[in-house]
Scaffold this motif. Structure first.
Motif, PDB file in Angstrom:
ATOM      1  N   ALA B  63      20.604  21.727  27.164  1.00  0.00           N
ATOM      2  CA  ALA B  63      20.239  21.494  28.566  1.00  0.00           C
ATOM      3  C   ALA B  63      20.275  20.005  28.879  1.00  0.00           C
ATOM      4  CB  ALA B  63      18.852  22.063  28.852  1.00  0.00           C
ATOM      5  N   MET B  64      19.784  19.217  27.930  1.00  0.00           N
ATOM      6  CA  MET B  64      19.678  17.785  28.141  1.00  0.00           C
ATOM      7  C   MET B  64      21.055  17.132  28.188  1.00  0.00           C
ATOM      8  SD  MET B  64      17.088  15.704  25.811  1.00  0.00           S
ATOM      9  CE  MET B  64      17.352  14.002  25.458  1.00  0.00           C
ATOM     10  N   LEU B  65      21.991  17.673  27.403  1.00  0.00           N
ATOM     11  CA  LEU B  65      23.297  17.032  27.308  1.00  0.00           C
ATOM     12  C   LEU B  65      24.336  17.622  28.265  1.00  0.00           C
ATOM     13  CD1 LEU B  65      23.457  16.547  23.461  1.00  0.00           C
ATOM     14  CD2 LEU B  65      22.993  14.828  25.180  1.00  0.00           C
ATOM     15  N   LEU B  66      23.939  18.657  29.008  1.00  0.00           N
ATOM     16  CA  LEU B  66      24.872  19.254  29.976  1.00  0.00           C
ATOM     17  C   LEU B  66      25.526  18.199  30.873  1.00  0.00           C
ATOM     18  CD1 LEU B  66      23.480  22.524  31.597  1.00  0.00           C
ATOM     19  CD2 LEU B  66      25.517  22.231  30.251  1.00  0.00           C
ATOM     20  N   PRO B  67      24.728  17.284  31.448  1.00  0.00           N
ATOM     21  CA  PRO B  67      25.331  16.354  32.412  1.00  0.00           C
ATOM     22  C   PRO B  67      26.461  15.512  31.832  1.00  0.00           C
ATOM     23  CG  PRO B  67      22.950  16.190  32.470  1.00  0.00           C
ATOM     24  CD  PRO B  67      23.285  17.099  31.348  1.00  0.00           C
ATOM     25  N   ALA B 227      15.288  25.604  32.210  1.00  0.00           N
ATOM     26  CA  ALA B 227      15.389  25.506  30.754  1.00  0.00           C
ATOM     27  C   ALA B 227      14.797  24.193  30.264  1.00  0.00           C
ATOM     28  CB  ALA B 227      16.844  25.620  30.315  1.00  0.00           C
ATOM     29  N   MET B 228      15.116  23.124  30.978  1.00  0.00           N
ATOM     30  CA  MET B 228      14.606  21.809  30.583  1.00  0.00           C
ATOM     31  C   MET B 228      13.087  21.772  30.672  1.00  0.00           C
ATOM     32  SD  MET B 228      16.148  18.968  29.810  1.00  0.00           S
ATOM     33  CE  MET B 228      17.392  18.258  30.815  1.00  0.00           C
ATOM     34  N   LEU B 350      22.910  29.088  29.011  1.00  0.00           N
ATOM     35  CA  LEU B 350      23.182  27.719  29.445  1.00  0.00           C
ATOM     36  C   LEU B 350      24.686  27.478  29.538  1.00  0.00           C
ATOM     37  CD1 LEU B 350      20.649  25.422  27.619  1.00  0.00           C
ATOM     38  CD2 LEU B 350      21.062  25.572  30.054  1.00  0.00           C
ATOM     39  N   MET B 351      25.425  28.066  28.590  1.00  0.00           N
ATOM     40  CA  MET B 351      26.883  27.947  28.614  1.00  0.00           C
ATOM     41  C   MET B 351      27.430  28.522  29.916  1.00  0.00           C
ATOM     42  SD  MET B 351      28.362  26.663  25.894  1.00  0.00           S
ATOM     43  CE  MET B 351      27.774  26.000  24.363  1.00  0.00           C
ATOM     44  N   VAL B 352      26.864  29.661  30.330  1.00  0.00           N
ATOM     45  CA  VAL B 352      27.282  30.247  31.600  1.00  0.00           C
ATOM     46  C   VAL B 352      27.078  29.240  32.717  1.00  0.00           C
ATOM     47  CG1 VAL B 352      26.874  32.060  33.283  1.00  0.00           C
ATOM     48  CG2 VAL B 352      26.702  32.561  30.860  1.00  0.00           C
ATOM     49  N   ALA B 435      11.482  20.856  37.452  1.00  0.00           N
ATOM     50  CA  ALA B 435      11.489  20.884  35.987  1.00  0.00           C
ATOM     51  C   ALA B 435      10.105  20.522  35.460  1.00  0.00           C
ATOM     52  CB  ALA B 435      12.530  19.923  35.439  1.00  0.00           C
ATOM     53  N   GLY B 436       9.457  19.548  36.104  1.00  0.00           N
ATOM     54  CA  GLY B 436       8.100  19.176  35.704  1.00  0.00           C
ATOM     55  C   GLY B 436       7.146  20.339  35.858  1.00  0.00           C
TER      56      GLY B 436
END
Lengths: 166, 521
Positions: B63-67, B227-228, B350-352, B435-436
């Motif tokens: 999730a964190m590295l998606l961007p 997710a994050m 997450l891949m979706v 997210a928070g």
């Protein structure tokens, strides 16, 4: 999860007839969520003939959750279970504050100021923080972020505060 | 069989594709660069780097590295994401062997024997066997995906809405049966997830649902955002509770002598084979995936071993089997995603999300219309595994040093990184706030022993389920029995019902709990 709450003699705010406070409270919360969803989706159209309206599926899932919430609550009432876990305020508070301040500041203040200040606020979340090293790391991290995201990854992030750009 | 080879050939062609790079400073000389391999390498490296950090599991890492994949072309982005995924997985096993903190749930059992080996100064062989086992499992799984891909896609094309709906019900039931803890609470979490997925606009009428006129909610809750929150922020808050440092018993000896002895290899070969087979099967099952595969493989190994009493005291089989199994499962869990378009677990979900950002809707159509994308990704999995084997063993020293960074400095950095990551998805500050909020929700869930993973799965499957349910009922003119009168659908429903009954039966429950108890003693 590794930190399942202890069975120890925690002073319980729950009345005696609640035998598994953890499940009981969990169930009650699920019921509350379900009721809230039912209220929130009450303005949506229901079934038209045999075709679903916009509100059919949300209400279906909300009723399902309501039922499951009741079931979890009843389990908490009748079976001996774990006590409520102890909540800490410091971590949750400052991590939330850091996130919130990030959200509020990123638009007007740009990435550099925001990343730095959010780091420091988050660092308040633990009593172990030593300020000199924290500030040094915060500076390094800010520098790293302001190189990585806009340049290496090409994300359109604004760096400086708005008033400095004008 | 010829199909398989030509498909894999196509895939490797994509992976090894060279792009001519003509930098200005060379004056028109162009250098061929294997872009996709580089992306795979970077993905695997970064994935391991983040995966090694304690308290960040696979889901949070992805999730964190998606961007960082947003700026890439679709094929490159997917290849890099796959690399990140394996990297994270492998990073998790490194921490569990060296520090006894499983970076992710899939390597909890690896910590049992792996850390004991490390304490005896045999961290090197443990890491090496973990890598070799993973690589072997990865090879087998890649071939399996290639072999099963085409026929399953054909099957998927025969599926109507009713079958899809039943299949998803089955998947969710699987997720419940294989989840840890109370069946009732797992189901409740799935339904909570389904309910959350309803936020946004209705697919058919476009009516705004439960969005309270907040513009950022009009398109629904972002999957990466939730997710994050649930896996990133919640985990940080929980770690702060624990007081950070006290339970980090890092192995202080230097990691020397990576090479396993002949005896190690001899002992671990059958374990790797069994782990691979078990993992591959459990990975394909919807709701399965890496976690359950590693637990099951460890239990099996203990059962067949001549010296079960030595498990938990540093036997190499105890590292080899679960590591092979979780890697095999991590990879075969792509099968339902690529062929049926149904994510079998939270990472695949997450891949979706990532695919949707690039305008790809996973499913049988993608297999046929964009074969280079699918096969390129499959081939890159194999390359990714090879990379892990090559880059990670020499880099173990760096990972160990990273683990020495105190948590008090680590967690604010993670918070800032996550915040920037979420913000950059839509450039929306509201997403960061959400997210928070989900971070706090996740913290509450952990405190009340609710598992967040089924919630995430429910959230991803929600819209798909609703769509197929609506279509099926529209076609059958409102007749609910359609799910039982169509043979394929009826079979799927029957299996789901059977599983649910089995799950609540006391005898099987006890067995299931036993498998999970392994990790806690």
């Amino acid at each position: 999860m590794s930190d399942t709450p202890s069975h120890g003699p925690v002073k319980s705010i729950m009345p005696k007839w609640v035998r598994g406070p953890q499940d009981f409270v969990g169930g009650v919360a699920l019921i509350a969520i379900a009721l809230f969803a039912l209220w929130a989706s009450s303005d949506l159209q229901g079934m038209r003939g045999f075709s679903f309206g916009a509100g059919t599926a949300p209400r279906m899932f909300a009723y399902l959750l309501l039922g499951l919430g009741v079931a979890v609550m009843v389990v908490g009432l009748v079976t001996e279970g774990v006590h409520l876990a102890k909540y800490h305020w410091r971590g949750p508070l400052f991590v939330s504050l850091a996130i919130l301040s990030f959200a509020l500041m990123i638009r007007p203040m740009g990435l550099i100021v925001t990343a730095f200040s959010s780091f420091l606020i988050a660092a308040l979340g633990t009593p172990e923080t030593k300020w000199t090293e924290t500030i040094i790391v915060a500076v390094c991290l800010t520098a790293f972020c302001s190189l990585l995201f806009p340049y290496a990854l090409g994300l359109p992030l604004q760096m400086l505060p708005k008033f400095m750009i004008r | 069989m010829g199909d398989v080879f030509s498909n894999l050939g196509l895939g490797f062609g994509v992976v090894f594709q060279l792009v001519q790079w003509t930098p200005a400073f060379l004056g028109g000389v162009s250098i061929p660069i294997p872009v996709n391999i580089l992306l795979c390498l970077i993905g695997a490296l970064v994935g391991t780097l983040v995966g090694v950090l304690p308290g960040i599991g696979t889901i949070a890492t992805v999730a964190m590295l998606l961007p960082i994949t947003f700026g890439l072309p679709p094929v490159g982005a997917l290849i890099m994401l796959a690399g990140i995924y394996y990297g994270a997985q492998y990073g998790g096993s490194t921490t569990s062997i060296l520090v006894n903190i499983p970076g992710e749930a899939g390597s909890v059992v690896t910590a049992l024997d792996g850390f004991q080996m490390a304490k005896k100064g045999r961290a090197g062989p443990a890491l090496a066997i973990a890598a070799i086992g993973s690589f072997f499992a990865g090879c087998v799984a890649t071939v399996l995906i290639a072999v099963l891909g085409a026929p399953l896609t054909k099957l998927a094309l025969a599926f109507g809405p009713a079958e899809y709906f039943s299949l998803m019900v089955l998947g969710l039931i699987f997720a419940v049966v294989l989840a840890k803890g109370s069946v009732l609470k797992a189901i409740a979490m799935i339904v909570f997830g389904l309910l959350l997925s309803m936020v946004g606009s209705d697919i058919e009428t476009g009516a705004s649902r439960m969005a309270f006129n907040i513009p950022e909610l009009a398109d629904g809750l972002g999957f990466a955002t939730v997710a994050m929150g649930l896996f990133g922020f919640a985990e940080i808050i929980r770690n702060l509770d624990a007081g950070g440092e006290q339970d980090r018993q890092l192995v202080q000896q230097k990691v020397t002598g990576l090479m396993p002895t002949k005896k190690d290899l001899w002992d671990s070969t059958p374990a790797i084979l069994r782990g691979t087979v078990l993992g591959s099967i459990l990975g394909i099952l919807p709701g399965g995936g890496a976690v359950i595969a590693s637990f099951a493989a460890y239990t099996l190994e203990k059962k067949v071993s001549k010296h079960p009493e030595r498990f938990g005291h540093g036997v190499i089989e105890g590292v080899a089997a679960p590591e092979s199994a979780n890697n095999a499962a991590a990879q075969t869990s792509f099968i339902p995603l690529l062929t049926l378009g149904i994510p079998p677990n939270a990472v695949m979900a997450l891949m979706v999300g990532a695919m949707t950002i690039h305008g790809i809707v996973p499913g049988p159509q993608v297999m046929q219309k964009q074969p280079e994308l699918v096969w390129g990704m499959i081939a890159s999995m194999w390359v990714g595994n090879l990379m892990l084997l090559i880059i990670n063993l020499p880099l173990v020293g760096i990972w160990v040093r990273l683990l020495r960074v105190p948590y008090r400095l680590m967690f604010p950095s993670i918070v800032v990184f996550c915040a920037i990551g979420i913000y950059s998805v839509n450039n929306a500050p509201t997403d960061v706030v959400l997210a928070g909020v989900f971070g706090l929700v996740g913290y509450w869930l952990i405190k009340h022993d609710f598992e967040p993973a089924p919630l995430l799965l429910g959230m991803v499957l929600g819209p798909l389920m609703e769509e197929n349910l609506r279509r099926a009922l529209l076609i059958s003119r409102g007749d609910w029995s359609v799910f039982l009168t169509r043979p394929l659908s009826a079979v799927l429903m029957a299996i789901a019902a059977g599983l649910l009954v089995l799950a609540v039966l006391p005898s099987l429950r006890k067995k299931r709990d036993q498998v999970f108890v392994e990790s806690e003693n």
